[in-house]
Design an enzyme around this catalytic site. Structure first.
Site, PDB file in Angstrom:
ATOM      1  N   SER A  95       0.824  -1.201   0.000  1.00  0.00           N
ATOM      2  CA  SER A  95       0.000   0.000   0.000  1.00  0.00           C
ATOM      3  C   SER A  95       0.865   1.262   0.000  1.00  0.00           C
ATOM      4  CB  SER A  95      -0.964  -0.042   1.186  1.00  0.00           C
ATOM      5  OG  SER A  95      -1.991   0.915   1.046  1.00  0.00           O
ATOM      6  N   ASP A 224      -9.690  -5.458  -4.389  1.00  0.00           N
ATOM      7  CA  ASP A 224      -9.122  -4.454  -3.493  1.00  0.00           C
ATOM      8  C   ASP A 224     -10.016  -3.221  -3.507  1.00  0.00           C
ATOM      9  OD1 ASP A 224      -7.560  -2.397  -2.290  1.00  0.00           O
ATOM     10  OD2 ASP A 224      -5.713  -3.441  -2.818  1.00  0.00           O
ATOM     11  N   HIS A 253      -7.559  -5.744   0.021  1.00  0.00           N
ATOM     12  CA  HIS A 253      -6.339  -4.950   0.186  1.00  0.00           C
ATOM     13  C   HIS A 253      -5.384  -5.598   1.185  1.00  0.00           C
ATOM     14  CE1 HIS A 253      -3.924  -1.404  -0.217  1.00  0.00           C
ATOM     15  NE2 HIS A 253      -4.022  -1.072   1.058  1.00  0.00           N
TER      16      HIS A 253
END
Length: 273
Positions: A95, A224, A253
């Site tokens: 991320s 996601d 995610h």
């Protein structure tokens, strides 16, 4: 408690365990090095030195009022690698941590880096612009900032649901993972986490990706809900020369937790390949 002190006096917490080639992990927002526990245990048991730090204003590192920028995050990572005398490292970013890895290379090159792994990573750009029509509108990120300012504690409880796909029909909810997400988020500094929203959403990492010249694995879930795959991994895999793209069908995610065994196996194969 292992820490380094950066040039501007910030204390950066890190874990450094095992022996062998170094695998250095950069965590997502609003988490900490603890988000990588499962990967660090597994790779450490398989002959690797595993290192993970808490980004400034996250986890156990200093909660700074200023300096919560991707430039500074990348420079902090550079200081950590320098002080630990790390060479031939595999950099793994999830991320926001994926942006940190990319920007580190954009600013400092790959002299210390052997391979790169980007997992659910934010590059090249999350924000919708005229040149990036597949991104998310600024109102999404303004909403995140408002949620933090109004009630950070409740915001993190709510965010864990789409983060791990627990809001999907048939999903198996882990209260432990959800509690861990909340705890890690609340450990960090409010101002720094607020400032970081801009860094994961409005910074364009395209030029950083073009500087990656080592073998790169890109992993992303096609469900996601936080970093949509179309504006991230699918584009990054075209920008990074020779990148390998692995798409996890139905994965959210936070796939390092929900798809722990699959990710660990893929990481090990990539590291040994």
């Amino acid at each position: 408690m292992s820490t380094i002190t950066t040039r501007d006096g910030t204390s950066i917490f890190y874990k450094d365990q095992g022996s062998g080639q170094a695998v250095v992990f950069c965590h997502g927002w609003p988490l900490s090095a603890d988000a990588w526990d499962a990967q660090m245990l597994f790779l450490g048991q398989n002959g690797f030195r595993v290192i993970a730090h808490d980004r400034r204003s996250h986890g156990r590192s200093s909660q700074t009022w200023d300096g919560n920028t991707m430039d500074q995050y990348a420079d902090d990572l550079d200081e950590l690698l320098d002080k630990l005398d790390i060479t031939g490292a595999v950099l793994v970013g999830h991320s926001t941590g994926g942006g940190e890895v990319a920007h580190y290379i954009g600013r400092h090159g790959t002299s210390r880096v052997a391979k790169v792994v980007l997992i659910g990573a934010v590059p090249p750009l999350m924000l919708k612009t005229e040149n990036n029509p597949g991104g998310l509108p600024i109102e999404v990120f303004d909403g995140i900032r408002k949620g933090l300012a109004d009630n950070r504690a409740q915001f993190y409880k709510d965010l864990a649901m789409p983060f791990y796909g627990y809001n999907r029909d048939g999903a198996k909810l882990s209260e432990g993972i959800r509690d861990s997400f909340w705890l890690q988020g609340m450990m960090g500094g409010h101002k720094g986490q607020y400032d970081c929203v801009r860094e994961f959403s409005e910074v364009d990492y395209t030029q950083d990706l073009k500087r990656i010249d080592v073998p790169t694995l890109i992993v992303h879930g096609d469900d996601d809900q936080i970093v949509p795959i179309g504006a991230s991994a699918l584009m990054s895999s075209e920008i990074v020369k020779g990148a390998t793209l692995k798409i996890y069908e139905g994965a959210p995610h936070g796939l390092a937790q929900t798809h722990q065994d699959r990710l660990n196996a893929d990481l090990l194969a990539f590291l040994r390949g």
